[in-house]
Motif scaffolding. Structure first.
Motif, PDB file in Angstrom:
ATOM      1  N   LEU A 104      -4.518 -36.250  -1.542  1.00  0.00           N
ATOM      2  CA  LEU A 104      -5.904 -36.618  -1.293  1.00  0.00           C
ATOM      3  C   LEU A 104      -6.583 -37.072  -2.580  1.00  0.00           C
ATOM      4  O   LEU A 104      -7.309 -38.065  -2.591  1.00  0.00           O
ATOM      5  CB  LEU A 104      -6.682 -35.451  -0.667  1.00  0.00           C
ATOM      6  N   SER A 105      -6.337 -36.371  -3.669  1.00  0.00           N
ATOM      7  CA  SER A 105      -6.922 -36.729  -4.952  1.00  0.00           C
ATOM      8  C   SER A 105      -6.505 -38.141  -5.375  1.00  0.00           C
ATOM      9  O   SER A 105      -7.335 -38.947  -5.803  1.00  0.00           O
ATOM     10  CB  SER A 105      -6.500 -35.714  -6.010  1.00  0.00           C
ATOM     11  N   LYS A 106      -5.217 -38.439  -5.242  1.00  0.00           N
ATOM     12  CA  LYS A 106      -4.722 -39.781  -5.590  1.00  0.00           C
ATOM     13  C   LYS A 106      -5.350 -40.842  -4.691  1.00  0.00           C
ATOM     14  O   LYS A 106      -5.719 -41.919  -5.151  1.00  0.00           O
ATOM     15  CB  LYS A 106      -3.198 -39.825  -5.474  1.00  0.00           C
ATOM     16  N   PHE A 107      -5.460 -40.526  -3.415  1.00  0.00           N
ATOM     17  CA  PHE A 107      -6.070 -41.468  -2.473  1.00  0.00           C
ATOM     18  C   PHE A 107      -7.531 -41.734  -2.845  1.00  0.00           C
ATOM     19  O   PHE A 107      -7.960 -42.889  -2.903  1.00  0.00           O
ATOM     20  CB  PHE A 107      -5.977 -40.925  -1.043  1.00  0.00           C
ATOM     21  N   LEU A 108      -8.272 -40.672  -3.122  1.00  0.00           N
ATOM     22  CA  LEU A 108      -9.688 -40.838  -3.466  1.00  0.00           C
ATOM     23  C   LEU A 108      -9.865 -41.629  -4.757  1.00  0.00           C
ATOM     24  O   LEU A 108     -10.775 -42.453  -4.870  1.00  0.00           O
ATOM     25  CB  LEU A 108     -10.377 -39.479  -3.567  1.00  0.00           C
ATOM     26  N   ARG A 109      -8.981 -41.405  -5.726  1.00  0.00           N
ATOM     27  CA  ARG A 109      -9.049 -42.184  -6.967  1.00  0.00           C
ATOM     28  C   ARG A 109      -8.742 -43.651  -6.711  1.00  0.00           C
ATOM     29  O   ARG A 109      -9.366 -44.535  -7.293  1.00  0.00           O
ATOM     30  CB  ARG A 109      -8.111 -41.614  -8.022  1.00  0.00           C
ATOM     31  N   ALA A 110      -7.786 -43.916  -5.831  1.00  0.00           N
ATOM     32  CA  ALA A 110      -7.410 -45.304  -5.524  1.00  0.00           C
ATOM     33  C   ALA A 110      -8.550 -46.053  -4.836  1.00  0.00           C
ATOM     34  O   ALA A 110      -8.675 -47.268  -4.977  1.00  0.00           O
ATOM     35  CB  ALA A 110      -6.158 -45.331  -4.653  1.00  0.00           C
ATOM     36  N   GLU A 139     -11.929 -45.134  -5.123  1.00  0.00           N
ATOM     37  CA  GLU A 139     -13.218 -44.682  -5.648  1.00  0.00           C
ATOM     38  C   GLU A 139     -14.252 -45.806  -5.754  1.00  0.00           C
ATOM     39  O   GLU A 139     -15.446 -45.546  -5.731  1.00  0.00           O
ATOM     40  CB  GLU A 139     -13.048 -43.972  -6.989  1.00  0.00           C
ATOM     41  N   ALA A 140     -13.808 -47.043  -5.839  1.00  0.00           N
ATOM     42  CA  ALA A 140     -14.745 -48.169  -5.921  1.00  0.00           C
ATOM     43  C   ALA A 140     -15.195 -48.640  -4.540  1.00  0.00           C
ATOM     44  O   ALA A 140     -15.997 -49.567  -4.441  1.00  0.00           O
ATOM     45  CB  ALA A 140     -14.100 -49.326  -6.676  1.00  0.00           C
ATOM     46  N   HIS A 141     -14.684 -48.018  -3.495  1.00  0.00           N
ATOM     47  CA  HIS A 141     -14.981 -48.424  -2.119  1.00  0.00           C
ATOM     48  C   HIS A 141     -15.867 -47.396  -1.414  1.00  0.00           C
ATOM     49  O   HIS A 141     -15.845 -46.220  -1.748  1.00  0.00           O
ATOM     50  CB  HIS A 141     -13.690 -48.570  -1.313  1.00  0.00           C
ATOM     51  N   ASP A 142     -16.585 -47.857  -0.439  1.00  0.00           N
ATOM     52  CA  ASP A 142     -17.307 -46.964   0.467  1.00  0.00           C
ATOM     53  C   ASP A 142     -16.268 -46.399   1.424  1.00  0.00           C
ATOM     54  O   ASP A 142     -15.662 -47.152   2.201  1.00  0.00           O
ATOM     55  CB  ASP A 142     -18.377 -47.755   1.220  1.00  0.00           C
ATOM     56  N   LEU A 143     -16.019 -45.098   1.365  1.00  0.00           N
ATOM     57  CA  LEU A 143     -14.960 -44.510   2.187  1.00  0.00           C
ATOM     58  C   LEU A 143     -15.209 -44.699   3.677  1.00  0.00           C
ATOM     59  O   LEU A 143     -14.269 -44.764   4.456  1.00  0.00           O
ATOM     60  CB  LEU A 143     -14.774 -43.032   1.865  1.00  0.00           C
ATOM     61  N   GLY A 144     -16.463 -44.800   4.066  1.00  0.00           N
ATOM     62  CA  GLY A 144     -16.781 -45.042   5.464  1.00  0.00           C
ATOM     63  C   GLY A 144     -16.334 -46.416   5.935  1.00  0.00           C
ATOM     64  O   GLY A 144     -16.158 -46.643   7.126  1.00  0.00           O
ATOM     65  N   ALA A 145     -16.121 -47.324   4.991  1.00  0.00           N
ATOM     66  CA  ALA A 145     -15.702 -48.688   5.329  1.00  0.00           C
ATOM     67  C   ALA A 145     -14.195 -48.891   5.189  1.00  0.00           C
ATOM     68  O   ALA A 145     -13.680 -49.962   5.495  1.00  0.00           O
ATOM     69  CB  ALA A 145     -16.443 -49.692   4.446  1.00  0.00           C
ATOM     70  N   VAL A 146     -13.481 -47.872   4.730  1.00  0.00           N
ATOM     71  CA  VAL A 146     -12.030 -47.983   4.579  1.00  0.00           C
ATOM     72  C   VAL A 146     -11.404 -47.968   5.967  1.00  0.00           C
ATOM     73  O   VAL A 146     -11.613 -47.043   6.752  1.00  0.00           O
ATOM     74  CB  VAL A 146     -11.463 -46.844   3.701  1.00  0.00           C
ATOM     75  N   ALA A 147     -10.639 -49.003   6.259  1.00  0.00           N
ATOM     76  CA  ALA A 147     -10.020 -49.156   7.574  1.00  0.00           C
ATOM     77  C   ALA A 147      -8.576 -48.651   7.568  1.00  0.00           C
ATOM     78  O   ALA A 147      -7.983 -48.454   6.503  1.00  0.00           O
ATOM     79  CB  ALA A 147     -10.050 -50.625   7.996  1.00  0.00           C
ATOM     80  N   LYS A 187      -5.971 -50.260   8.201  1.00  0.00           N
ATOM     81  CA  LYS A 187      -5.107 -51.227   7.508  1.00  0.00           C
ATOM     82  C   LYS A 187      -5.142 -51.012   5.998  1.00  0.00           C
ATOM     83  O   LYS A 187      -4.130 -51.199   5.328  1.00  0.00           O
ATOM     84  CB  LYS A 187      -5.525 -52.659   7.843  1.00  0.00           C
ATOM     85  N   ASP A 188      -6.292 -50.617   5.456  1.00  0.00           N
ATOM     86  CA  ASP A 188      -6.383 -50.317   4.026  1.00  0.00           C
ATOM     87  C   ASP A 188      -5.499 -49.135   3.672  1.00  0.00           C
ATOM     88  O   ASP A 188      -4.810 -49.140   2.646  1.00  0.00           O
ATOM     89  CB  ASP A 188      -7.832 -50.003   3.630  1.00  0.00           C
ATOM     90  N   ILE A 189      -5.512 -48.127   4.514  1.00  0.00           N
ATOM     91  CA  ILE A 189      -4.683 -46.938   4.287  1.00  0.00           C
ATOM     92  C   ILE A 189      -3.209 -47.298   4.399  1.00  0.00           C
ATOM     93  O   ILE A 189      -2.385 -46.861   3.595  1.00  0.00           O
ATOM     94  CB  ILE A 189      -5.062 -45.811   5.268  1.00  0.00           C
ATOM     95  N   GLU A 190      -2.862 -48.131   5.371  1.00  0.00           N
ATOM     96  CA  GLU A 190      -1.474 -48.571   5.517  1.00  0.00           C
ATOM     97  C   GLU A 190      -1.006 -49.340   4.286  1.00  0.00           C
ATOM     98  O   GLU A 190       0.115 -49.147   3.815  1.00  0.00           O
ATOM     99  CB  GLU A 190      -1.317 -49.422   6.776  1.00  0.00           C
ATOM    100  N   ARG A 191      -1.869 -50.212   3.741  1.00  0.00           N
ATOM    101  CA  ARG A 191      -1.512 -50.947   2.520  1.00  0.00           C
ATOM    102  C   ARG A 191      -1.323 -49.983   1.351  1.00  0.00           C
ATOM    103  O   ARG A 191      -0.412 -50.145   0.538  1.00  0.00           O
ATOM    104  CB  ARG A 191      -2.580 -51.991   2.180  1.00  0.00           C
ATOM    105  N   TYR A 192      -2.179 -48.975   1.267  1.00  0.00           N
ATOM    106  CA  TYR A 192      -2.062 -47.979   0.205  1.00  0.00           C
ATOM    107  C   TYR A 192      -0.724 -47.229   0.316  1.00  0.00           C
ATOM    108  O   TYR A 192      -0.009 -47.081  -0.675  1.00  0.00           O
ATOM    109  CB  TYR A 192      -3.237 -46.998   0.290  1.00  0.00           C
ATOM    110  N   LEU A 193      -0.381 -46.783   1.510  1.00  0.00           N
ATOM    111  CA  LEU A 193       0.887 -46.077   1.702  1.00  0.00           C
ATOM    112  C   LEU A 193       2.081 -46.987   1.431  1.00  0.00           C
ATOM    113  O   LEU A 193       3.075 -46.563   0.846  1.00  0.00           O
ATOM    114  CB  LEU A 193       0.959 -45.496   3.121  1.00  0.00           C
ATOM    115  N   SER A 194       1.969 -48.244   1.834  1.00  0.00           N
ATOM    116  CA  SER A 194       3.029 -49.215   1.562  1.00  0.00           C
ATOM    117  C   SER A 194       3.217 -49.385   0.057  1.00  0.00           C
ATOM    118  O   SER A 194       4.342 -49.444  -0.445  1.00  0.00           O
ATOM    119  CB  SER A 194       2.692 -50.552   2.220  1.00  0.00           C
ATOM    120  N   HIS A 195       2.104 -49.441  -0.660  1.00  0.00           N
ATOM    121  CA  HIS A 195       2.162 -49.545  -2.116  1.00  0.00           C
ATOM    122  C   HIS A 195       2.896 -48.337  -2.711  1.00  0.00           C
ATOM    123  O   HIS A 195       3.714 -48.479  -3.622  1.00  0.00           O
ATOM    124  CB  HIS A 195       0.740 -49.642  -2.688  1.00  0.00           C
ATOM    125  N   LEU A 196       2.614 -47.146  -2.208  1.00  0.00           N
ATOM    126  CA  LEU A 196       3.289 -45.941  -2.710  1.00  0.00           C
ATOM    127  C   LEU A 196       4.788 -46.001  -2.454  1.00  0.00           C
ATOM    128  O   LEU A 196       5.582 -45.626  -3.319  1.00  0.00           O
ATOM    129  CB  LEU A 196       2.701 -44.690  -2.051  1.00  0.00           C
TER     130      LEU A 196
END
Length: 78
Positions: free
Chosen positions: A29-35, A37-45, A47-56
């Protein structure tokens, strides 16, 4: 951010998650929030999370992530 992570840890403790599971999930969760941090978490979709996991996966190679359902049927609490 730390208050959100502390709240998350407390929720996991109340659900009787193991200490190592709490540590692992909190770290994720900490790594996700840091990744994001420049975004409004309410607007994170999703697909954004899927791209983040794909990056990992690309960054770390094929390894298991603690975000899957455990053998006991628990799911991560967000």
């Amino acid at each position: 951010m730390e208050r959100a992570i502390d709240t998350f840890r407390q929720r996991l403790r109340l659900r009787r998650y193991a200490k190592n599971t709490i540590k692992t999930y909190s770290g994720c969760l900490s790594k996700f929030l840091r990744a994001f941090e420049a975004h409004d978490l309410g607007a994170v979709a999703e697909k954004d999370i899927e791209r983040y996991l794909s990056h990992l996966v690309e960054k770390k190679g094929r390894q298991r992530f603690p975000l899957k359902t455990s053998a006991r049927g628990h799911r991560p609490v967000l």
